[in-house]
Design an enzyme around this catalytic site. Structure first.
Site, PDB file in Angstrom:
ATOM      1  N   VAL A  21       0.842  -1.197   0.000  1.00  0.00           N
ATOM      2  CA  VAL A  21       0.000   0.000   0.000  1.00  0.00           C
ATOM      3  C   VAL A  21       0.883   1.255   0.000  1.00  0.00           C
ATOM      4  CG1 VAL A  21      -1.673   1.343   1.350  1.00  0.00           C
ATOM      5  CG2 VAL A  21      -1.948  -1.141   1.088  1.00  0.00           C
ATOM      6  N   CYS A  22       1.582   1.470   1.072  1.00  0.00           N
ATOM      7  CA  CYS A  22       2.289   2.739   1.261  1.00  0.00           C
ATOM      8  C   CYS A  22       3.462   2.870   0.295  1.00  0.00           C
ATOM      9  CB  CYS A  22       2.755   2.856   2.707  1.00  0.00           C
ATOM     10  SG  CYS A  22       1.378   2.629   3.853  1.00  0.00           S
ATOM     11  N   VAL A  23       3.980   1.766  -0.200  1.00  0.00           N
ATOM     12  CA  VAL A  23       5.027   1.808  -1.219  1.00  0.00           C
ATOM     13  C   VAL A  23       4.425   1.673  -2.619  1.00  0.00           C
ATOM     14  CG1 VAL A  23       7.107   0.673  -2.102  1.00  0.00           C
ATOM     15  CG2 VAL A  23       6.746   0.863   0.373  1.00  0.00           C
TER      16      VAL A  23
END
Lengths: 206, 206, 206, 206, 206, 206, 206, 206
Positions: free
Chosen positions: G117-119
């Protein structure tokens, strides 16, 4: 009452190499083939280095099990060698047991293929007869890790000690000063990661 | 004081096959389905080969646990068979225990599903009654390896010995010469890697 | 001389739930979070089903270790609950030990986080005081498998028995006929693979 | 020429749940049963949270494959549901495809059992028809990891994107502020390790 | 521009079984022997079920590589069979390629031992000639998983599709109604976990 | 007759750090390098925190084995330090043993490289002399997990207890209230996942 | 037509550190905590060594996700820092994107928690805008390896390159002679196995 | 449009052995030391067997990285050898590149330590210059499997082909009849499991 540490002693020990045969080796899958070959030959080199009486035996070598691995035989050209006509447990072969007894040793190193049969059976037999048994675990192989775990459990329960070839060598050697070159040579040959340390050291000292 | 090696003896041993049922087998995840099926049927073939008295039992076979696996039942069409009405530990079923006692054997091979319950409970019960118990680890399955490890530990602690079907067969057979063809046939059927050795050998001898 | 099988007995046993706290759970990495949550709640459901006296305890719950996991607390709203002011081994907390003794039980089920400390320490303490200890291995977690292996070894060596929640439930239940619906309900909730068997069975019978 | 990031958009997407049946689930061994159950129900909760049109289908549900898993059905009581009379690829079922087309969506989330067949086949069919396909990998299961790796490769090669339920939920949600409570509730229910963070946070803020 | 899903079509496909020989099989260590034997025979049964033209070939079968595995040969007694005199890539054997061309098929299923050579080389050769190639990954084995990963990468890069025997069978069958009994029989024989579902289903319907 | 729980007691214990040398560390492959470095330094910090007499020793430090790891030496600048001239088992070095005896402690913590030699040998020697030995398993490393398993077995069999640095620290500390800041500081430094809990807690309390 | 190797260039690159927060880190289970902490700080040290513009961002840092990890913040005291009020994809935060654009760099190194998600989300967004994206895989963590594999696949498919902190450092450094001491210092700090080589070398040269 | 299979051709190929140095080898942990040593020497033997121009290079060999592994140097006593003064990517060393160009070959086999740097960087550089690059994956090692996976991905993406030493040898050899004895000798030396087949075969034919 307390624990007694009976160390492996080069004057008290014999080595039994059981069924390292070209066919049977295809059954060994708890080690990579490279690792296993190296482990077996390292154990052989250790036995030779310490002049440990060694006894070879094979099971049905004229059939699918195949001949004893060439390099093992070459390590011990003059060792007593028993091609068993049928006994699965080599301890059931009278000639073999007589040869073991003839060494006059109290400690036995046992390695073989497969661990759960060719190692475990003579290990239990020898323990029953009062020998101290040291199983060389990494020169013994079998079908998979689950089988190995059960075989190790059975042998431990009976009193066998589990060792690897490196600790066998170190426990026999006791002190590097007994022969630095000789023992170092075995490590250089069979522990590539140690050979690298030695090479770097030499280069840097040069 | 010393260790005594009471070998599996074909005249002293009975086999208990516990809860190998079509539904329960879906719980077994510490072996691949192919491996586990092969292991169970290999053990069955060994029992038949050595004429070992075998007792079958199931738990709640009319419910979700499902019927006994067809191939297991077919291996032992005449074996005593106990569909337990509710006892989880088959040793709590009087008829089952009576059948075990009726065999007159001192050594018990036990395999079943799941290892931590259907194998461990009767193992502990039988040990308490003085039987020698040999758990056939690779014909016994459970939820995952962590569960298996704990179950093995509990049974070892109580004195059970852990074996695999191959070492059971070899310890019973003692000597290939007792029946080379027969024993070789079992290996050819249940050890594909050994079958390959046999085929290569035959081809090259031809 | 022989082995005695002291089964878990629902009238003789108490359960100790040690340090299942929201912060500490982030340390558990020898189980997946879903598996571990399920295992802990399954054990709780079993304790409730058999009306087993249960004692809860936490370590420093006002600090980083965090509060007791909500769902665990909700399972045992009326259980004795000891928020320890500092003792790492809950057996060093006098109130806790008194509560254990007050149950009058000889058998203890112990589960907690982390296995090598919060489970192992009270396990060893309780064994010293003569309790039979059954560690619920899959409702106990720690940093990694290597740490778990060492902790299991230490507890086994001292005499603890290693079980999983499913075998605990089955050993307590003894016979499905004691309450088929109730026990089946626990399995349906906590063994998805068994729930599937039950659903297929029901559908086919319908 | 460049890459275009077509995000999952809650208004553009439909979910296909393929063959999550009580019998077929016993084939899934690339996830633990607890993990897989949680993953499937998490995906279902996400679909409901975002009101994503969902289509259910089963294969031979009156036979050994068994009925659709109860909890999946209960999540989508009013969803189009196609019990296929025999087609293995659900895209070969005209009613099913019509239902997909009737949603008017361009993006498809696909999950099912087993990955290499029930997921891969409709994925390839849908890609051929121009849909963007996002395989929900952790709500799709199969025989073992080797099989999964090959199935993933085939779907990637054809252009499918591989996601997990958590990233699907996050890509759809876009911004926590759209509904903090709602989205947090799904995480609390299906990510035990996140629930622990939430509980610790609440306790400390209290 | 878009992706085209050229499904395996029983009328468009031929199967190449490459070097499944008794000796070479001892090199296969990315599958358990039981799993691999089952996978190879399952693929053979599928080919026979759909009457897929099958071509057998071996490498140096009179040497250490050994004869073709008996059970594979027995499955295809009348298939074209090429014992290559030396070519490592079977596509370098003119007779073999002519036999492939004589089938008139555009799609090729390829399985063999070892994956990185006996499968990869003809796969790349066939792709170059415009065939669609489907590698049957679980009926192809090699030294270890690292080697397999690299071999898969090379074949994917060239455009081959990676499948397993089960998905091959399902993609060919299309619809259970084409022959429920026949296809179910293959699954019963080669998927023990599916056989269990079938047996439970039958028992409960009885 | 019963079990006695002899806890690690900070007033009764000495620590032996055996052969943590720059060259030998390249042999350690049963832990990642980061994990192992952290474990060794965590154990060192625990020893310093509890003022546990610590003895350092090295083997052939002027050769390929290399110097003692800098950070270990820096932790114990004033500790007795024995650069052994050749003895493999440090218990064969009279000066070393005298230093151990001079501590007057009954309990020994032993960690070293490699586990099967540098840890196992002095462990067995010390057990023989009546010491209680606690092997710090995660600050001891060796060639691979198979070797470790055998070494652990041999030491367990002789009566050694297997612990990890975290449980050593906790068993010594007994009660957080003895020094919350100090003990917490060690955890913050060597358990990143616990440091995170502490930071979150502090932030939320702020 | 050919491939162009656009190397990481210290003058062309910026680093995005996404959501390395004390709470979120408890979700990372595809690396050991020690390894992951080391990897993240190694990447930070590399960025500082090469004066790479670095941008920090967090998600909901006042809630359960927790504050940015202290050591990360301390590495970049003056870096642009965006505590996002709700956007899950940091590329949806206008201030963040403006800061990225303000660096004037074409190459982006991205690391974060969780990978899927965050990457993955900002990676895909940045690729769409024409940036070259290099994902620092070992400073990015997520729930388990299955999730990681799918996330890597999605990012590769879109054109991102997967690197580890060590190769990032080496590709930026180009030539040891640019600063032997400085670069060696980073390796000594973050590669314990390399530090050992350096210490042995120094000792031997002394 | 179609795929072209440019096979490795002994007349078109050169081998680059990059940084197989005694110190750097201690970083390799994605292979066992025995396996890796064997793989590297097997590749060397293949190069010599086919008279493939080989170029050696090292990085900072007078420092901690250590000298080139003795056995590698001995295999190629007359090969061009470049001890790079500082360039990390050997392609940045003009002399090295000139030597590569001087071979006049279009195909490059590249192996080295570590995979993600010493192999990946020259691989990408050579691809950019239009060479066909074949990475010898099992004679290239790095820190762990996660790092390897990312490095492989980056090289695949750029167009490199991933092979192992065995498939390299087979693709070069084309036909056993070109030199049965010679090629068989390499296999006997580096594939112990194949040596066993050969020994069994010889014994049985004798």
């Amino acid at each position: 009452m307390g624990y007694t540490y009976n160390r492996l002693n080069k004057d008290d020990v014999a080595l039994l190499m059981v069924d390292h045969q070209a066919g049977l080796l295809s059954l060994v899958r708890d080690f990579s083939p490279d690792d296993f070959k190296n482990n077996v030959l390292a154990l052989a080199d250790i036995a030779r280095f310490f002049n440990i009486p060694t006894i070879l035996t094979t099971s049905f070598e004229d059939g699918p099990n195949g001949p004893i691995v060439l390099e093992v035989k070459e390590c011990f050209p003059d060792a007593p060698y028993f091609a068993r006509p049928g006994q699965i447990n080599c301890w059931d072969n009278e000639d073999f047991v007589n040869a073991v007894k003839a060494t006059g040793k109290k400690q036995l190193l046992i390695a073989g293929v497969v661990t759960d049969v060719c190692v475990a059976f003579p290990t239990l037999s020898a323990l029953e007869e009062g020998y101290e048994v040291f199983v060389v675990t990494d020169a013994s192989g079998t079908f998979n890790q689950t089988t190995r775990d059960a075989a190790w459990s059975r042998m431990e329960q009976a009193g066998a000690q589990l060792m690897n070839w490196f600790s066998v060598g170190c426990e026999l050697h006791r002190d590097w000063r007994n022969d630095i070159e000789g023992f170092g040579g075995i490590l250089a040959k069979h522990l590539p990661q140690y050979a690298n340390l030695m090479q770097s050291f030499s280069a840097q000292k040069a």
